[in-house]
Design a protein around this motif. Structure first.
Motif, short mmCIF file in Angstrom:
data_model
loop_
_atom_site.label_atom_id
_atom_site.label_comp_id
_atom_site.label_asym_id
_atom_site.label_seq_id
_atom_site.Cartn_x
_atom_site.Cartn_y
_atom_site.Cartn_z
N PRO A 202 0.76 -1.13 -0.25
CA PRO A 202 0.34 -0.48 -0.15
C PRO A 202 0.81 1.39 -0.14
O PRO A 202 1.78 1.19 0.93
N GLY A 203 0.58 1.88 -1.32
CA GLY A 203 1.48 3.10 -0.84
C GLY A 203 2.51 3.09 -2.43
O GLY A 203 2.78 4.63 -2.92
N GLY A 204 2.29 2.04 -2.76
CA GLY A 204 3.59 2.54 -4.22
C GLY A 204 2.69 2.78 -5.15
O GLY A 204 1.47 2.45 -5.00
N VAL A 205 3.81 3.37 -6.12
CA VAL A 205 3.06 4.17 -7.15
C VAL A 205 3.33 2.47 -8.55
O VAL A 205 4.24 2.16 -8.76
N LEU A 206 2.21 3.19 -9.37
CA LEU A 206 2.26 2.01 -10.97
C LEU A 206 2.06 3.11 -11.69
O LEU A 206 1.58 3.93 -11.48
N THR A 224 -9.35 1.08 -11.66
CA THR A 224 -10.04 1.09 -11.49
C THR A 224 -10.85 -0.28 -10.74
O THR A 224 -11.04 -0.11 -9.39
N ASP A 225 -11.47 -0.74 -11.56
CA ASP A 225 -12.09 -2.18 -11.65
C ASP A 225 -11.12 -3.27 -10.61
O ASP A 225 -12.21 -3.63 -9.25
N SER A 226 -10.00 -3.17 -10.36
CA SER A 226 -9.25 -3.56 -9.38
C SER A 226 -9.78 -3.68 -8.24
O SER A 226 -9.71 -4.90 -6.71
N GLY A 227 -9.92 -2.47 -7.98
CA GLY A 227 -10.18 -2.25 -6.39
C GLY A 227 -8.97 -2.28 -5.47
O GLY A 227 -8.79 -2.04 -4.43
N TRP A 228 -7.77 -2.10 -6.47
CA TRP A 228 -6.17 -2.59 -5.89
C TRP A 228 -5.44 -0.97 -5.72
O TRP A 228 -4.67 -0.77 -4.75
N PHE A 229 -5.80 -0.11 -5.85
CA PHE A 229 -5.62 0.93 -6.38
C PHE A 229 -6.37 2.24 -6.23
O PHE A 229 -7.59 1.86 -7.16
N THR A 230 -5.77 3.37 -6.44
CA THR A 230 -7.10 4.87 -5.99
C THR A 230 -5.60 5.74 -7.08
O THR A 230 -4.83 5.45 -6.74
N ASP A 231 -6.12 6.91 -7.10
CA ASP A 231 -5.89 8.45 -6.83
C ASP A 231 -4.58 7.82 -8.54
O ASP A 231 -3.48 8.43 -8.48
N VAL A 232 -5.82 7.31 -9.51
CA VAL A 232 -5.40 7.64 -11.14
C VAL A 232 -5.30 8.76 -11.60
O VAL A 232 -6.47 9.32 -11.61
N ARG A 233 -4.12 8.98 -12.32
CA ARG A 233 -4.01 10.32 -13.14
C ARG A 233 -3.57 10.25 -14.37
O ARG A 233 -2.62 9.15 -14.71
N ALA A 265 -1.15 5.17 -10.39
CA ALA A 265 -2.20 4.94 -9.88
C ALA A 265 -1.78 4.66 -7.92
O ALA A 265 -0.18 4.01 -8.46
N ARG A 266 -2.23 4.59 -7.24
CA ARG A 266 -1.74 4.31 -6.05
C ARG A 266 -1.77 2.84 -5.10
O ARG A 266 -3.07 2.85 -5.23
N ARG A 267 -1.60 2.13 -5.19
CA ARG A 267 -1.63 0.58 -4.53
C ARG A 267 -2.34 0.81 -3.06
O ARG A 267 -2.06 1.56 -2.11
N SER A 268 -3.51 0.53 -3.06
CA SER A 268 -4.40 0.57 -1.42
C SER A 268 -4.46 -0.33 -0.93
O SER A 268 -3.62 -1.53 -1.76
N ALA A 278 -16.27 3.45 -3.12
CA ALA A 278 -16.11 4.75 -3.72
C ALA A 278 -16.35 4.34 -5.22
O ALA A 278 -16.74 5.31 -6.17
N ALA A 279 -15.49 3.67 -5.59
CA ALA A 279 -15.55 3.76 -7.13
C ALA A 279 -16.72 3.22 -7.59
O ALA A 279 -17.33 3.26 -8.75
N ARG A 280 -17.90 1.97 -6.80
CA ARG A 280 -19.28 0.91 -7.08
C ARG A 280 -19.90 2.28 -7.24
O ARG A 280 -20.82 2.39 -7.88
#
Length: 314
Positions: A202-206, A224-233, A265-268, A278-280
Motif C-alpha cells: 500500500p502506497g506504492g506507485v504504478l 479502477t475495477d480491480s479495487g487495488w488502486f486509487t488516485d488514478v491520473r 495509480a497508488r496501491r490501496s 467509492a469506486a462503485r
C-alpha cells in the motif's frame, strides 16, 4: 572500448583514451566518438586527430583539417541515448523525467521495469535509485534484451550491481518481486494489474506508458475495477524548443508533441469483495464503442473499450 567507471561529465579530469566524447560543430550537429590514440575522426569538413583531444579539458574548441570548429564534451546521458543502438523504440527524455517525477522514484527504492526495450529508461531508473536501490528489468524478447544490456553496460562502463535483467514474461514473475514502484511500457499493461498489486505494498506507485488513448481508457478501467488502486491520473507532455538570438525570439518550427500518455495509480490496502465503495458509487453503467473487435489493433490500442456513461454531472 569505453573505460570502466568513466569520469562524470563536468569533472576536472582531462579527456582520456577510451572515453566517449561528443563533438559538436557550429551547426549544432553532434557526433559521438570513442577516443583512441593514433586514430582520426572523419567528417564532411575534414579530419581531427584523437590525440589532439586526449589530455585536454572538456569544452575545448578544436579545428579540423578544413578549418571547421568543433567542441568536445563528455556526453550527458541524453546525448548518449540519442545516438545509441536501438532494438525497440525508446522512452524519450521528456517522458523519462515525468516518469521519475510522477512515480516519485528515489534513491534506495526497488523499481520493476517491463519491458527493457533498448535500455534508455533503464539508465534513468538506475541513476534515480542510486547505489542503494535496485532496478529489476523484464524483457520477453531476447534480441531486445541483448541491445538493452549492451547499451547499459556501454554507458556505465560496466554492468551495474544494482541491476537485475531478466528474460521472460513479466506476468509470471512480477507478483514475486516486492517493489516500491512499477513502470510498465507494454502493449497491454492492463493484464498485469493483479500482479502489480501483489508486487506493491500500500502506497506504492504504478506507472504505465501508453501511446494511444484507447490503451489509457482500458488500463484506467482495469486499475479502477480491480479495487487495488486509487488516485488514478493520466497526462501527456508536449515539448517545444525556442530560438533566442538577441531580440529575435521565436519557437522552433518543429516540436516534440505527443509521444505517449502516462497513467499513475497508488496501491490501496486489500479491498473487500466488489471493490471500494467509492469506486462503485461513482461509476455509471458501461457503454461499449461500436468497434467490438476484441483483438488489439496494429498500433497497440484495444478494439473494444468500455467507458462510463454520462451522469449529467460536471
Amino acid at each position: 572500448m569505453p573505460v570502466s567507471s568513466p569520469p562524470l561529465s563536468g569533472s576536472a579530469a582531462p579527456l582520456a583514451a577510451g572515453e566517449r566524447v561528443q563533438l559538436t560543430d557550429r551547426k549544432k550537429r553532434r557526433y559521438l566518438v570513442t577516443l583512441e590514440p593514433g586514430e582520426q575522426w572523419h567528417s564532411h569538413a575534414g579530419t581531427l586527430d584523437h590525440d589532439d583531444i586526449i589530455g585536454g579539458p572538456e569544452g575545448r574548441s578544436l579545428r579540423t583539417t578544413k578549418n571547421m570548429e568543433v567542441t568536445a564534451f563528455r556526453p550527458t546521458r541524453i546525448d548518449y541515448l540519442m545516438k545509441m543502438k536501438r532494438g525497440a523504440q525508446i522512452i524519450y527524455p521528456k517522458d523519462q523525467a515525468r516518469i521519475i517525477a510522477l512515480g516519485d522514484i528515489r534513491p534506495g527504492m526497488t523499481v520493476v521495469e517491463a519491458g527493457a526495450g533498448s535500455g534508455a529508461m533503464t539508465m534513468a531508473l538506475l541513476d534515480a535509485v542510486g547505489p542503494t536501490g535496485r532496478v529489476v528489468s523484464f524483457e520477453r524478447r531476447e534480441d531486445h534484451l541483448a541491445v538493452a544490456e549492451a547499451n547499459v553496460i556501454d554507458w556505465f562502463g560496466q554492468r551495474p550491481d544494482t541491476w537485475d535483467l531478466r528474460l521472460g514474461d513479466v506476468g509470471v514473475a512480477l507478483a514475486e518481486v516486492p517493489a516500491h514502484r512499477i513502470v510498465l511500457d507494454l502493449l497491454e499493461p492492463w493484464v498485469l494489474v493483479e500482479s502489480a498489486a501483489a508486487s506493491l505494498s500500500p502506497g506504492g506507485v504504478l506507472v504505465a506508458y501508453m501511446p494511444t488513448v484507447t490503451q489509457v481508457m482500458r488500463f484506467t478501467r482495469a486499475v479502477t475495477d480491480s479495487g487495488w488502486f486509487t488516485d488514478v491520473r493520466s497526462s501527456e507532455s508536449l515539448d517545444r524548443g525556442w530560438d533566442v538570438d538577441n531580440l529575435a525570439v521565436r519557437p522552433h518550427h518543429r516540436m516534440v508533441a505527443h509521444t505517449a500518455f502516462l497513467t499513475t495509480a497508488r496501491r490501496s490496502p486489500r479491498p473487500e469483495a466488489g471493490g471500494p465503495p467509492a469506486a462503485r458509487a461513482t461509476r455509471g453503467p458501461t457503454v461499449v464503442f461500436a468497434d467490438t473487435n476484441d483483438e488489439p489493433d496494429g498500433d497497440g490500442g484495444a478494439g473494444s473499450v468500455p467507458r462510463p456513461a454520462p451522469t449529467g454531472q460536471d
